[in-house]
Design a protein around this motif. Structure first.
Motif, PDB file in Angstrom:
ATOM      1  N   GLU A 305       0.802  -1.219   0.000  1.00  0.00           N
ATOM      2  CA  GLU A 305       0.000   0.000   0.000  1.00  0.00           C
ATOM      3  C   GLU A 305       0.837   1.273   0.000  1.00  0.00           C
ATOM      4  OE1 GLU A 305      -3.681   0.052   2.264  1.00  0.00           O
ATOM      5  OE2 GLU A 305      -3.259  -1.996   2.914  1.00  0.00           O
ATOM      6  N   PHE A 306       2.138   1.157   0.258  1.00  0.00           N
ATOM      7  CA  PHE A 306       3.041   2.300   0.154  1.00  0.00           C
ATOM      8  C   PHE A 306       3.985   2.083  -1.020  1.00  0.00           C
ATOM      9  CE2 PHE A 306       2.114   2.441   4.797  1.00  0.00           C
ATOM     10  CZ  PHE A 306       1.558   3.721   4.846  1.00  0.00           C
ATOM     11  N   VAL A 307       4.157   3.100  -1.832  1.00  0.00           N
ATOM     12  CA  VAL A 307       5.048   2.984  -2.985  1.00  0.00           C
ATOM     13  C   VAL A 307       6.503   3.177  -2.581  1.00  0.00           C
ATOM     14  CG1 VAL A 307       4.978   5.430  -3.699  1.00  0.00           C
ATOM     15  CG2 VAL A 307       5.322   3.655  -5.417  1.00  0.00           C
ATOM     16  N   ALA A 308       6.741   3.791  -1.419  1.00  0.00           N
ATOM     17  CA  ALA A 308       8.116   4.130  -1.063  1.00  0.00           C
ATOM     18  C   ALA A 308       8.266   4.293   0.439  1.00  0.00           C
ATOM     19  CB  ALA A 308       8.540   5.425  -1.758  1.00  0.00           C
ATOM     20  N   VAL A 309       9.483   4.014   0.909  1.00  0.00           N
ATOM     21  CA  VAL A 309       9.929   4.383   2.246  1.00  0.00           C
ATOM     22  C   VAL A 309      11.107   5.336   2.053  1.00  0.00           C
ATOM     23  CG1 VAL A 309      10.914   3.595   4.425  1.00  0.00           C
ATOM     24  CG2 VAL A 309       9.169   2.218   3.274  1.00  0.00           C
ATOM     25  N   VAL A 310      10.941   6.574   2.459  1.00  0.00           N
ATOM     26  CA  VAL A 310      11.940   7.615   2.230  1.00  0.00           C
ATOM     27  C   VAL A 310      12.172   8.384   3.525  1.00  0.00           C
ATOM     28  CG1 VAL A 310      11.572   7.853  -0.247  1.00  0.00           C
ATOM     29  CG2 VAL A 310      10.078   9.087   1.335  1.00  0.00           C
ATOM     30  N   SER A 311      13.267   9.132   3.598  1.00  0.00           N
ATOM     31  CA  SER A 311      13.739   9.618   4.894  1.00  0.00           C
ATOM     32  C   SER A 311      12.949  10.788   5.457  1.00  0.00           C
ATOM     33  CB  SER A 311      15.220  10.020   4.788  1.00  0.00           C
ATOM     34  OG  SER A 311      15.378  11.169   3.982  1.00  0.00           O
ATOM     35  N   ASP A 312      12.473  11.705   4.623  1.00  0.00           N
ATOM     36  CA  ASP A 312      12.031  13.023   5.108  1.00  0.00           C
ATOM     37  C   ASP A 312      13.114  13.609   6.007  1.00  0.00           C
ATOM     38  OD1 ASP A 312      10.675  15.363   5.592  1.00  0.00           O
ATOM     39  OD2 ASP A 312       9.159  14.484   6.909  1.00  0.00           O
ATOM     40  N   HIS A 313      14.340  13.561   5.503  1.00  0.00           N
ATOM     41  CA  HIS A 313      15.489  14.118   6.217  1.00  0.00           C
ATOM     42  C   HIS A 313      15.286  15.626   6.332  1.00  0.00           C
ATOM     43  CE1 HIS A 313      19.722  14.491   7.425  1.00  0.00           C
ATOM     44  NE2 HIS A 313      19.882  15.413   6.495  1.00  0.00           N
ATOM     45  N   SER A 314      15.006  16.107   7.543  1.00  0.00           N
ATOM     46  CA  SER A 314      14.707  17.528   7.743  1.00  0.00           C
ATOM     47  C   SER A 314      15.428  18.019   8.995  1.00  0.00           C
ATOM     48  CB  SER A 314      13.194  17.745   7.865  1.00  0.00           C
ATOM     49  OG  SER A 314      12.897  19.131   7.932  1.00  0.00           O
ATOM     50  N   PRO A 315      16.728  18.231   8.881  1.00  0.00           N
ATOM     51  CA  PRO A 315      17.520  18.614  10.048  1.00  0.00           C
ATOM     52  C   PRO A 315      17.473  20.114  10.323  1.00  0.00           C
ATOM     53  CG  PRO A 315      18.939  18.372   8.151  1.00  0.00           C
ATOM     54  CD  PRO A 315      17.543  18.065   7.683  1.00  0.00           C
ATOM     55  N   SER A 316      17.988  20.491  11.458  1.00  0.00           N
ATOM     56  CA  SER A 316      18.177  21.897  11.799  1.00  0.00           C
ATOM     57  C   SER A 316      19.378  21.993  12.717  1.00  0.00           C
ATOM     58  CB  SER A 316      16.927  22.461  12.484  1.00  0.00           C
ATOM     59  OG  SER A 316      16.783  21.907  13.783  1.00  0.00           O
ATOM     60  N   THR A 317      19.698  23.187  13.126  1.00  0.00           N
ATOM     61  CA  THR A 317      20.770  23.367  14.097  1.00  0.00           C
ATOM     62  C   THR A 317      20.300  22.903  15.479  1.00  0.00           C
ATOM     63  OG1 THR A 317      20.021  25.642  14.374  1.00  0.00           O
ATOM     64  CG2 THR A 317      21.851  25.270  12.854  1.00  0.00           C
TER      65      THR A 317
END
Length: 462
Positions: A305-317
């Motif tokens: 049911e999911f086409v992908a597993v991806v990071s959503d890499h969203s860093p900050s300081t």
């Protein structure tokens, strides 16, 4: 290895589209030329790498990465992000249109990104555009320029220069994207539901979780699907954290709506019950939910049911994360929401996948071929197949290691995986047949959406 040379990579565990088996992979001029029986290709003037029992995977494709450069390079930059990607077995990333300044909502914003990224990428790099209020006239020029689609937020994004779309904005943006044949990718949380939720600041994760209820995702996805039905747009739901949206997606697909969805390693490997008070490295939006929800996401992933597993890499300081170890308050309500995991997605998913009885082939489908298909790169990326780019990963599926955040390549040493023991280690990464050495010069390329080019308006065909 120069691109003009040939090479053979041999492994007793090559993960191919039709299964895992011993094989020799012949590379010439940066592409896979032949897949042969194990031990059948003589080295001759070719360079031979024999991996033994170390698995050979296709390079991963991560279609959800926030690089943040230019404008917020202190959060993350092209050099640091792509080094982290290569170290984690990711050979292609698609960069999100925020949190850079300017955002990628105009061709000028796209060109600023491209110019800044030149000579800084250790992996191949593409770009998403953004659909925000008032920029419908910019969508077709961005599409022609080769962005892979357009991101919109249905709730505030967290940065002023990338506002969310209201109902009329969404309708107009999806209608235009349907006309030009573009993919709409959506952060689906409903602002009305969020505004009505209890807002209790402080260090307790349960209070933050209550402020981002699953109903916000359900309401937003329902509204999005209704708009997609009317406009005929192709839509993709980003970072699904709540299993409650899955019945809506199933019904929409049965109704003929062109909708796909992704989820992320943190939703599949972490759980609300595990989050310590004040540990805002775990904060993301939508949030990490409870263990029973995590199990439901795994069941949906196993069912396709999911086409992908991806990071959503969203860093900050670190100061924006308000982590106590960096002198912060640990207040989940005020901390920046984003998970830094680009380098760790493969071992994190493999650790949990193996425990649940899944195979390396499953992981490749979720993290390489699936994301490649989402963005139209199935002819070049995401699989060990003749004619594809020789983007490859040597992966030891049995090696265990403890995560030391300070040894990761992304710019700031903040990750919720710090101190956790993961199984599976990347031993080498090849990009178009060349070993990626993060201490050497980068040779990643900027890529564009396949078939990017002029769009025919209806009136031009009459």
């Amino acid at each position: 290895m120069p691109l003009s040379e040939t090479a053979v990579i041999r492994s007793r565990r090559v993960v191919l589209p039709d299964g895992e088996r011993p094989a020799d992979v012949l590379i010439r001029d940066g592409r896979i030329e032949q897949i042969a029986e194990h031990g059948s290709l003589l080295a001759g003037d070719q360079h031979l790498t024999d991996l033994g029992d170390t698995a050979l995977l296709p390079g991963l494709v991560d279609t959800h990465v926030h690089v943040n450069e230019p404008g917020r390079t202190e959060w993350e930059g092209f050099a640091t992000a792509t080094r982290a990607a290569a170290a984690g077995g990711v050979t292609t990333i698609i960069d999100m249109p925020l949190n850079s300044i300017p955002p990628t909502t105009t061709v000028a914003g796209l060109e600023a990104k491209r110019k800044t990224a030149e000579g800084q990428a250790w992996v191949d790099l593409g770009f998403w555009g953004g659909a925000v209020p008032g920029n419908v006239p910019d969508l077709e020029p961005l599409h022609r320029a080769g962005v892979f689609g357009f991101k919109s937020f249905l709730a505030p994004s967290g940065v002023d220069e990338f506002p969310h779309v209201e109902a009329a904005d969404l309708e107009a943006a999806l209608a235009e994207q349907a006309r030009i044949g573009a993919l709409a990718i959506i952060h689906a949380e409903d602002p009305t539901v969020l505004d009505a939720a209890p807002q209790q600041p402080g260090v307790h994760y349960r209070d933050f979780l209550a402020s981002r209820p699953a109903d916000a995702e359900t309401a937003a996805v329902a509204r999005l699907l209704d708009t997609a039905r009317r406009t005929g747009a192709r839509v993709h739901i980003l970072h699904v954290s709540s299993a409650a949206v899955l019945p809506l997606l199933r019904q929409a697909r049965e109704d003929g709506v062109r909708v796909t969805a992704e989820t992320c390693p943190h939703y599949l490997t972490l759980a609300a019950e595990q989050v310590p008070d004040g540990d805002t490295a775990f904060k993301c939006c939508p949030p990490i939910r409870d263990e029973s929800n995590r199990d439901a996401l795994w069941a949906a992933l196993a069912a396709g049911e999911f086409v992908a597993v991806v990071s959503d890499h969203s860093p900050s300081t670190p100061d924006l994360k308000l982590l106590p170890e960096f002198g912060g308050s640990g207040d989940f309500a005020k901390a920046w929401g984003g998970i830094a995991s680009l380098q760790l997605g493969l071992p994190a998913i493999w650790t949990e996948a193996r425990r649940r009885g899944h195979t390396l082939g499953d992981v490749v489908r979720w993290m390489a071929s699936g994301p490649a298909s989402l963005v139209g790169l199935t002819g070049t990326k995401g699989a060990i197949a003749v004619g594809h780019d020789a983007d490859l990963v040597a992966f030891d599926p049995d090696a265990a290691f403890a995560v030391n955040a300070g040894e990761l390549h992304h710019r700031n040493p903040v990750t919720p995986y710090a101190g956790r023991t993961l199984t599976g280690a990347v031993r080498a990464t090849w990009l178009r047949g060349r070993v990626v050495d993060v201490a050497a010069e980068p040779f990643g390329r900027q890529i564009t959406r396949p078939a990017a080019g002029p769009v025919t308006r209806p009136e031009e065909t009459q």
